[in-house]
Design an enzyme around this catalytic site. Structure first.
Site, PDB file in Angstrom:
ATOM      1  N   GLY A  60     -39.780 -51.766  26.092  1.00  0.00           N
ATOM      2  CA  GLY A  60     -39.121 -52.738  25.223  1.00  0.00           C
ATOM      3  C   GLY A  60     -40.085 -53.860  24.881  1.00  0.00           C
ATOM      4  O   GLY A  60     -40.292 -54.193  23.732  1.00  0.00           O
ATOM      5  N   PHE A  61     -40.665 -54.449  25.949  1.00  0.00           N
ATOM      6  CA  PHE A  61     -41.667 -55.517  25.802  1.00  0.00           C
ATOM      7  C   PHE A  61     -41.138 -56.725  25.052  1.00  0.00           C
ATOM      8  O   PHE A  61     -41.908 -57.497  24.492  1.00  0.00           O
ATOM      9  CB  PHE A  61     -42.940 -54.991  25.136  1.00  0.00           C
ATOM     10  CG  PHE A  61     -43.516 -53.765  25.780  1.00  0.00           C
ATOM     11  CD1 PHE A  61     -43.755 -53.737  27.143  1.00  0.00           C
ATOM     12  CD2 PHE A  61     -43.804 -52.627  25.042  1.00  0.00           C
ATOM     13  CE1 PHE A  61     -44.281 -52.611  27.758  1.00  0.00           C
ATOM     14  CE2 PHE A  61     -44.330 -51.501  25.639  1.00  0.00           C
ATOM     15  CZ  PHE A  61     -44.570 -51.486  26.996  1.00  0.00           C
TER      16      PHE A  61
ATOM     17  N   LYS B 236     -39.032 -63.555  42.875  1.00  0.00           N
ATOM     18  CA  LYS B 236     -39.627 -64.037  41.630  1.00  0.00           C
ATOM     19  C   LYS B 236     -39.916 -62.816  40.753  1.00  0.00           C
ATOM     20  O   LYS B 236     -39.907 -61.682  41.222  1.00  0.00           O
ATOM     21  CB  LYS B 236     -40.931 -64.765  41.918  1.00  0.00           C
ATOM     22  CG  LYS B 236     -40.763 -66.050  42.736  1.00  0.00           C
ATOM     23  CD  LYS B 236     -42.121 -66.664  43.003  1.00  0.00           C
ATOM     24  CE  LYS B 236     -41.964 -68.016  43.693  1.00  0.00           C
ATOM     25  NZ  LYS B 236     -43.286 -68.627  43.960  1.00  0.00           N
ATOM     26  N   GLY B 237     -40.225 -63.058  39.490  1.00  0.00           N
ATOM     27  CA  GLY B 237     -40.477 -61.938  38.583  1.00  0.00           C
ATOM     28  C   GLY B 237     -41.886 -61.397  38.727  1.00  0.00           C
ATOM     29  O   GLY B 237     -42.812 -62.110  39.118  1.00  0.00           O
TER      30      GLY B 237
ATOM     31  N   GLY C 225     -42.874 -58.741  36.190  1.00  0.00           N
ATOM     32  CA  GLY C 225     -43.112 -57.907  35.008  1.00  0.00           C
ATOM     33  C   GLY C 225     -44.218 -58.386  34.098  1.00  0.00           C
ATOM     34  O   GLY C 225     -44.921 -57.588  33.488  1.00  0.00           O
ATOM     35  N   GLU C 226     -44.356 -59.680  33.944  1.00  0.00           N
ATOM     36  CA  GLU C 226     -45.265 -60.184  32.919  1.00  0.00           C
ATOM     37  C   GLU C 226     -46.499 -60.888  33.473  1.00  0.00           C
ATOM     38  O   GLU C 226     -47.471 -61.094  32.743  1.00  0.00           O
ATOM     39  CB  GLU C 226     -44.492 -61.127  31.979  1.00  0.00           C
ATOM     40  CG  GLU C 226     -43.509 -60.354  31.112  1.00  0.00           C
ATOM     41  CD  GLU C 226     -42.433 -61.233  30.495  1.00  0.00           C
ATOM     42  OE1 GLU C 226     -42.531 -61.505  29.299  1.00  0.00           O
ATOM     43  OE2 GLU C 226     -41.492 -61.625  31.204  1.00  0.00           O
TER      44      GLU C 226
ATOM     45  N   ARG D 266     -40.294 -62.521  47.424  1.00  0.00           N
ATOM     46  CA  ARG D 266     -39.899 -61.306  48.127  1.00  0.00           C
ATOM     47  C   ARG D 266     -40.091 -60.089  47.220  1.00  0.00           C
ATOM     48  O   ARG D 266     -39.691 -60.089  46.065  1.00  0.00           O
ATOM     49  CB  ARG D 266     -38.435 -61.378  48.555  1.00  0.00           C
ATOM     50  CG  ARG D 266     -38.014 -60.177  49.399  1.00  0.00           C
ATOM     51  CD  ARG D 266     -36.511 -60.103  49.574  1.00  0.00           C
ATOM     52  NE  ARG D 266     -35.998 -61.252  50.308  1.00  0.00           N
ATOM     53  CZ  ARG D 266     -35.967 -61.316  51.639  1.00  0.00           C
ATOM     54  NH1 ARG D 266     -36.390 -60.321  52.367  1.00  0.00           N
ATOM     55  NH2 ARG D 266     -35.489 -62.392  52.235  1.00  0.00           N
TER      56      ARG D 266
HETATM   57 MO1  MOS Z   1     -39.985 -59.869  27.820  1.00  0.00          MO
HETATM   58  S1  MOS Z   1     -41.213 -60.466  26.280  1.00  0.00           S
HETATM   59  O1  MOS Z   1     -39.337 -61.360  28.276  1.00  0.00           O
HETATM   60  O2  MOS Z   1     -38.914 -58.743  27.251  1.00  0.00           O
END
Ligand code: MOS
Length: 751
Positions: free
Chosen positions: A249-250, A713-714, A716-717, A640
């Site tokens: 998706g991005f 915490k995240g 992905g990015e 975590r």
């Molecule tokens: Mo991401 S750019 O927050 O789907």
């Protein structure tokens, strides 16, 4: 039975042993065997095929379409245009909140960007619809397209990103610069980039009276459902969106796009199900992109190398009809300590589709410039880039003065540098060669990403047979949510993975918010955790209040859940199974619901971010300027870790996108026409495995007691941040040439 007020304090976390396990993807076999059904795989009886016709100009008016020719083509059933498109209850150009982007649903003959949908041809087969669309032969009244960052009429945006101020000042930057021993002013540019998820936007839409069922990929089911409800004047509960799997998706599937809704309109027009799938080149316009930027960094340092001022200015672009401004300067709020920091913006409006959030919006673009500038400043001060960062990284958030909820950046620097072997790096460029005579360079970058949380709800059930169910309308874009969230669900109910049913990916389930901002695991995970805790609390009440239970008198908080049983917290020998508790109470099941949101008090008190450090090696051919990223080491601390295998994959993905940002991705816009000239994956370059021979990501331990009860915490990015700068800095170290236009290509190096 009374509802138990839930305390999110860690003492009340009753999780078991699934969190933290490196489980493989629960949907892995389905995916590798082709059994996972993506939106475009769906077929319904009587289904027709819709194909978009899109504009070849970026600005002007559609004067005519040869609808007769298209309709005369065998198999074509209808052509949907402005003239016959079903009425909508809401203007597609209405905007009542910042997340409601204006979309093109054939509401006008105006063309406001290249590849804007101008008609939908609907046919019995995909081939007939495709050929019909080609027969429309549009004629246009063409106006000159506004393109490029130097377009006229720059202005200060009302806000950047999702509501951040376009101008922020802390201290006196001009004073900081004038008293500095070293000053640096450098400008970097980054190009327009397109999300290019492997799976294009696709939809299968079917109406049954005023009820709508759609199969379409979504990073935000409830928002998409609300948008469709508003446009079609239908209660949200009449709309079912199924999105079990996404091929990436991005950010581009965060909000339902115009083309997806055109599929729904086509189905409405004909009273038959319609499938509509974007072709790759049609994704370069109506479904968002990352806007280009030009960023100027002004830095000052004192004689000891301490920063005295940071001014980060970004010029960016939006469309002529809507607002999204890439928040590139904002990364300078948080990374480096300086008594004076200013972040500013201006923007121009272009004849382009509206930009959108894409893979670390702002953080990616901003950190590539900031990390390059920090490196240039270290060089000006004659300091090693790591030593310079260790001197200047922020201990408390410089812009707000808030302490970090937790910060393991120093450990990321240390572990990453050690693993990479940074200490032997020569200070000067062009000093390392490999056996083949290639120039070798080492560079680094700091990674950071905010630890966000949105709002979500979840439902959980424990049944008398001891099994559990957790329901939440969450989203798996490929990141592993079906596995990580199920791990949280199992622990929330004190059950094993194979004893729970995890139901997700549909809009009729509790709202999981948006899978974006690297916040999905924290947000959906906390809702699941709280729903499970509500169920366990009810079971504990039943047991603790029942003289027949070995747990009688334990008190609710005196009980923990594990392996389908409740135990006395202080005495493991006293336990009772869920089945026994429910059996005696005469109940078939207990249910609970939970919600999650950021805690405003904690947010007011602490700055919350994940951190990391990325080290890169590149090799550059001294004659040809050809660049290879040969080795990458990333060390990340993000609270975590729910599933280390999945998290490592997320870091790999982010780092690969960082390489992509530094060396490959570039939408080349024709300045005369406003069209993207490389609107395909043949010419819009992204890295392949051969581009990244050695990639390592490791997990630096961090416990954050403030972000949420689970400490998530995240992940992905964050990987993209730091990496792009590390590559750029390594290219400089290999060659002595500082390229400030991204992507860094061989023609830039050879000039
Ligand atoms: Mo991401 S750019 O927050 O789907």
């Amino acid at each position: 039975m009374s509802d138990i007020a839930l305390n999110q304090a860690p003492a009340h976390v009753r999780h078991g042993s699934n969190i933290g396990q490196p489980l493989t993807r629960r949907d892995g076999v389905l995916k590798v065997t082709g059994a996972a059904t993506y939106a475009a795989d769906n077929c319904l009886p009587g289904m027709l095929y819709g194909v978009l016709a899109v504009s070849s100009i970026a600005r002007g008016r559609v004067v005519s379409l040869d609808i007769e020719a298209a309709k005369a083509h065998p198999g074509v059933v209808e052509v949907m245009t402005q003239a016959n498109r079903p009425a909508l209850a809401q203007d597609p150009d209405a905007k009542t909140n910042p997340f409601m982007f204006r979309i093109d649903l054939l509401q006008s003959d105006r063309v406001r960007y290249a590849n804007q949908p101008i008609a939908v041809v609907i046919a019995e087969t995909l081939e007939a619809a495709t050929e019909g669309a080609a027969l429309l032969s549009p004629r246009y009244e063409v106006e000159t397209a506004r393109t490029g960052l130097d377009s006229a009429g720059s202005f200060v945006p009302p806000a950047v990103g999702i509501g951040s101020p376009a101008e922020l000042y802390h201290g006196d930057v001009e004073a900081g610069l004038s008293e500095a021993e070293q000053r640096l002013e450098v400008t970097y540019s980054t190009p327009a980039q397109y999300h290019n998820a492997m799976e294009p936007h696709a939809i299968v839409a079917a109406w049954d009276g005023d009820k709508l069922v759609v199969d379409t990929p979504s990073q935000g089911l409830a928002i998409a459902q609300g948008r469709l409800a508003g446009l079609f004047g239908t209660p949200p509960e009449n709309i079912m969106i199924r999105s079990p799997f996404l091929g990436g998706g991005f950010g581009s599937k965060g909000l339902i796009s115009g083309p997806q809704i055109l599929g729904v309109l086509a189905a409405r027009l004909l009273g038959q199900p319609v499938k509509l799938v974007l072709r790759r080149e049609q994704m370069y316009g109506p479904v968002g992109h990352r806007a280009p930027t030009r960023q100027t960094l002004r830095l000052g340092t004192a004689s000891d190398g301490a920063l005295t001022a940071i001014h980060h200015h970004t010029r960016t672009t939006s469309s002529t009809f809507d607002d999204f401004f890439e928040p590139a300067s904002d990364v300078s709020h948080t990374l480096y300590a300086s008594p004076a920091i200013a972040t500013t913006y201006d923007a121009v409006r272009l004849d382009t589709g509206t930009p959108l959030f894409m893979r670390a919006p702002g953080e990616a673009t901003g950190s590539v410039a900031l990390e390059s500038a920090i490196d240039e400043m270290a060089q000006a001060c004659g300091m090693d880039p790591l030593a310079f960062r260790l001197k200047n990284y922020a201990e408390t958030e410089p812009m707000t003065g808030k302490p970090f909820s937790s910060k393991a950046l120093r450990e990321c620097y240390r572990q990453g540098a050690e693993r990479f072997g940074w200490s032997t790096r020569p200070l000067s460029p062009r000093e390392m060669r490999d056996n083949d005579g290639l120039l070798v360079g080492w560079g680094m970058g700091t990674a950071t990403f905010p630890a966000l949380m949105f709002q979500a709800e979840a439902r959980a059930v424990v049944r008398r047979n001891g099994s559990g169910v957790v329901e939440i309308g969450a989203h798996d874009m490929g990141q592993g949510a079906w596995t990580a969230l199920a791990q949280i669900a199992a622990d929330a109910l004190g059950l094993n993975m194979d004893e729970i049913e995890f139901i997700s990916g549909r809009s009729d389930l509790p709202n999981a918010g948006i899978a974006g901002g690297s916040a999905h695991t924290a947000t959906a995970g906390m809702a699941i955790h709280n729903a499970g805790a509500a169920v366990i609390a009810k079971l504990a009440d039943l047991a603790a209040g029942d003289e027949g239970s070995p747990l009688y008198g334990s008190g609710n908080a005196g009980v923990v859940a594990r392996g389908g049983k409740l135990f006395r917290r202080d005495d493991d020998s006293r336990s009772e199974s869920y089945s026994a508790i429910l059996e005696r109470a005469g109940l078939d099941q207990v249910e609970g619901s939970g919600s999650a949101a950021a805690d405003p008090k904690a947010q007011d008190t602490y700055a919350m971010h994940a951190h990391g450090a990325v080290f890169a090696e590149v090799k550059v051919d001294p004659e040809l300027g050809q660049i290879r990223a040969t080795r990458l080491v990333g060390a990340f601390a993000a609270g975590r870790i729910i599933n280390p295998r999945m998290v490592r994959s997320q870091y790999f993905g982010g780092m690969i996108w960082g390489v992509s940002f530094a060396l490959h991705e570039h939408a080349a816009v024709d300045r005369r026409t406003g069209r993207v000239m490389n609107a395909n994956l043949g010419e819009y370059h992204v890295p392949v495995s051969a581009d990244i021979p050695s990639l390592e990501a490791f997990l630096v331990e961090e416990h954050d007691p403030h972000v949420n009860a689970l400490g998530i915490k995240g992940v992905g990015e964050i990987g993209i941040t730091g990496t792009a700068g590390a590559i750029a800095n390594a290219v400089w170290h290999a060659t002595g040439v500082r390229v400030r236009n991204f992507p860094i290509t061989l023609d830039n190096l050879m000039r």
